[in-house]
Design a protein around this motif. Structure first.
Motif, PDB file in Angstrom:
ATOM      1  N   PHE A   1      50.727  68.703  54.565  1.00 18.42           N
ATOM      2  CA  PHE A   1      50.209  68.070  53.353  1.00 18.42           C
ATOM      3  C   PHE A   1      48.711  68.200  53.426  1.00 18.42           C
ATOM      4  N   GLU A   2      48.126  69.024  52.568  1.00 16.74           N
ATOM      5  CA  GLU A   2      46.688  69.277  52.613  1.00 16.74           C
ATOM      6  C   GLU A   2      46.032  68.739  51.356  1.00 16.74           C
ATOM      7  N   ILE A   3      44.887  68.134  51.533  1.00 20.22           N
ATOM      8  CA  ILE A   3      44.136  67.579  50.419  1.00 20.22           C
ATOM      9  C   ILE A   3      43.099  68.595  49.961  1.00 20.22           C
ATOM     10  N   ILE A   4      43.222  69.013  48.706  1.00 24.45           N
ATOM     11  CA  ILE A   4      42.232  69.921  48.136  1.00 24.45           C
ATOM     12  C   ILE A   4      40.921  69.143  48.009  1.00 24.45           C
ATOM     13  N   GLY A   5      39.854  69.734  48.502  1.00 24.31           N
ATOM     14  CA  GLY A   5      38.556  69.084  48.417  1.00 24.31           C
ATOM     15  C   GLY A   5      38.194  68.266  49.648  1.00 24.31           C
ATOM     16  N   ALA A   6      39.103  68.211  50.639  1.00 24.52           N
ATOM     17  CA  ALA A   6      38.825  67.415  51.835  1.00 24.52           C
ATOM     18  C   ALA A   6      37.607  67.948  52.587  1.00 24.52           C
ATOM     19  N   VAL A   7      37.493  69.255  52.694  1.00 19.33           N
ATOM     20  CA  VAL A   7      36.368  69.845  53.421  1.00 19.33           C
ATOM     21  C   VAL A   7      35.055  69.500  52.714  1.00 19.33           C
ATOM     22  N   GLU A   8      35.046  69.600  51.387  1.00 18.60           N
ATOM     23  CA  GLU A   8      33.837  69.293  50.628  1.00 18.60           C
ATOM     24  C   GLU A   8      33.473  67.813  50.773  1.00 18.60           C
ATOM     25  N   THR A   9      34.483  66.945  50.754  1.00 17.10           N
ATOM     26  CA  THR A   9      34.234  65.508  50.920  1.00 17.10           C
ATOM     27  C   THR A   9      33.625  65.226  52.283  1.00 17.10           C
ATOM     28  N   LEU A  10      34.168  65.845  53.334  1.00 17.13           N
ATOM     29  CA  LEU A  10      33.615  65.662  54.681  1.00 17.13           C
ATOM     30  C   LEU A  10      32.172  66.141  54.750  1.00 17.13           C
TER      31      LEU A  10
ATOM     32  N   GLN B   1      41.646  66.819  59.639  1.00 17.23           N
ATOM     33  CA  GLN B   1      40.596  66.495  58.678  1.00 17.23           C
ATOM     34  C   GLN B   1      40.964  66.933  57.269  1.00 17.23           C
ATOM     35  N   LYS B   2      41.938  67.828  57.129  1.00 20.97           N
ATOM     36  CA  LYS B   2      42.336  68.328  55.816  1.00 20.97           C
ATOM     37  C   LYS B   2      43.619  67.696  55.294  1.00 20.97           C
ATOM     38  N   GLY B   3      44.447  67.134  56.154  1.00 21.43           N
ATOM     39  CA  GLY B   3      45.730  66.617  55.696  1.00 21.43           C
ATOM     40  C   GLY B   3      46.575  66.089  56.826  1.00 21.43           C
TER      41      GLY B   3
ATOM     42  N   PRO C   1      34.800  62.371  61.147  1.00 25.37           N
ATOM     43  CA  PRO C   1      35.978  63.210  61.374  1.00 25.37           C
ATOM     44  C   PRO C   1      37.185  62.453  61.942  1.00 25.37           C
ATOM     45  N   ASN C   2      36.981  61.616  62.933  1.00 29.41           N
ATOM     46  CA  ASN C   2      38.120  60.885  63.503  1.00 29.41           C
ATOM     47  C   ASN C   2      38.668  59.853  62.534  1.00 29.41           C
ATOM     48  N   GLU C   3      37.812  59.269  61.738  1.00 26.01           N
ATOM     49  CA  GLU C   3      38.255  58.310  60.732  1.00 26.01           C
ATOM     50  C   GLU C   3      39.115  59.009  59.671  1.00 26.01           C
ATOM     51  N   ILE C   4      38.688  60.211  59.256  1.00 32.65           N
ATOM     52  CA  ILE C   4      39.450  60.984  58.274  1.00 32.65           C
ATOM     53  C   ILE C   4      40.806  61.372  58.865  1.00 32.65           C
ATOM     54  N   LYS C   5      40.818  61.806  60.124  1.00 28.87           N
ATOM     55  CA  LYS C   5      42.096  62.139  60.775  1.00 28.87           C
ATOM     56  C   LYS C   5      43.035  60.940  60.767  1.00 28.87           C
ATOM     57  N   GLY C   6      42.483  59.764  61.001  1.00 29.91           N
ATOM     58  CA  GLY C   6      43.295  58.546  60.984  1.00 29.91           C
ATOM     59  C   GLY C   6      43.855  58.259  59.606  1.00 29.91           C
ATOM     60  N   ILE C   7      43.049  58.483  58.579  1.00 30.86           N
ATOM     61  CA  ILE C   7      43.504  58.273  57.205  1.00 30.86           C
ATOM     62  C   ILE C   7      44.635  59.247  56.882  1.00 30.86           C
TER      63      ILE C   7
END
Length: 127
Positions: free
Chosen positions: A8-17, A65-67, A28-34
């Protein structure tokens, strides 16, 4: 194919990071947790086909970080999960992971959006 997996990948995740990092936040670790939490939302809704528990005991989720990635089966336990999920020429497919993803996609996206918004609010309030 040792396991059945669904990404499950979020489009725009890289840009948001990238945007959050520019604001001085290291998340990065917080995003991985989400993303992991979003994956848990999905796997809680998996209707595992009946087996002796070998396949069910191998259900795992991980966050990137992406999904999120959900996997079932290993080389030694539940190895037939991919045959059930995707089917073969002798077995009709039973996409239990894909169906859970479809049912929970809105809930996963809502969770991710609200958590990333909270991070963005926290970062922008500090500047």
């Amino acid at each position: 194919m040792p396991n059945a997996a669904f990404d499950f990948e979020i489009i725009g995740a890289v840009e948001t990071l990238k945007m959050l990092k520019k604001l001085g936040e290291t998340v990065p670790n917080e995003i991985k947790g989400i993303m992991f939490e979003a994956g848990v939302i999905m796997v809680k809704d998996v209707n595992m086909p009946i087996d002796e528990g070998d396949m069910a005991s191998t259900l795992r989720v991980s966050g990137t970080q992406k999904g999120a990635i959900a996997r079932v089966g290993t080389k030694t336990r539940g190895w037939w999960a991919s045959f059930i999920e995707y089917g073969t020429r002798y077995i009709r497919k039973n996409p239990f992971l894909l169906e859970a993803k479809k049912r929970q996609e809105t809930n996963m996206i809502t969770h991710i959006e609200s958590r990333i918004a909270a991070i963005t609010d926290r970062v922008t309030e500090g500047n």
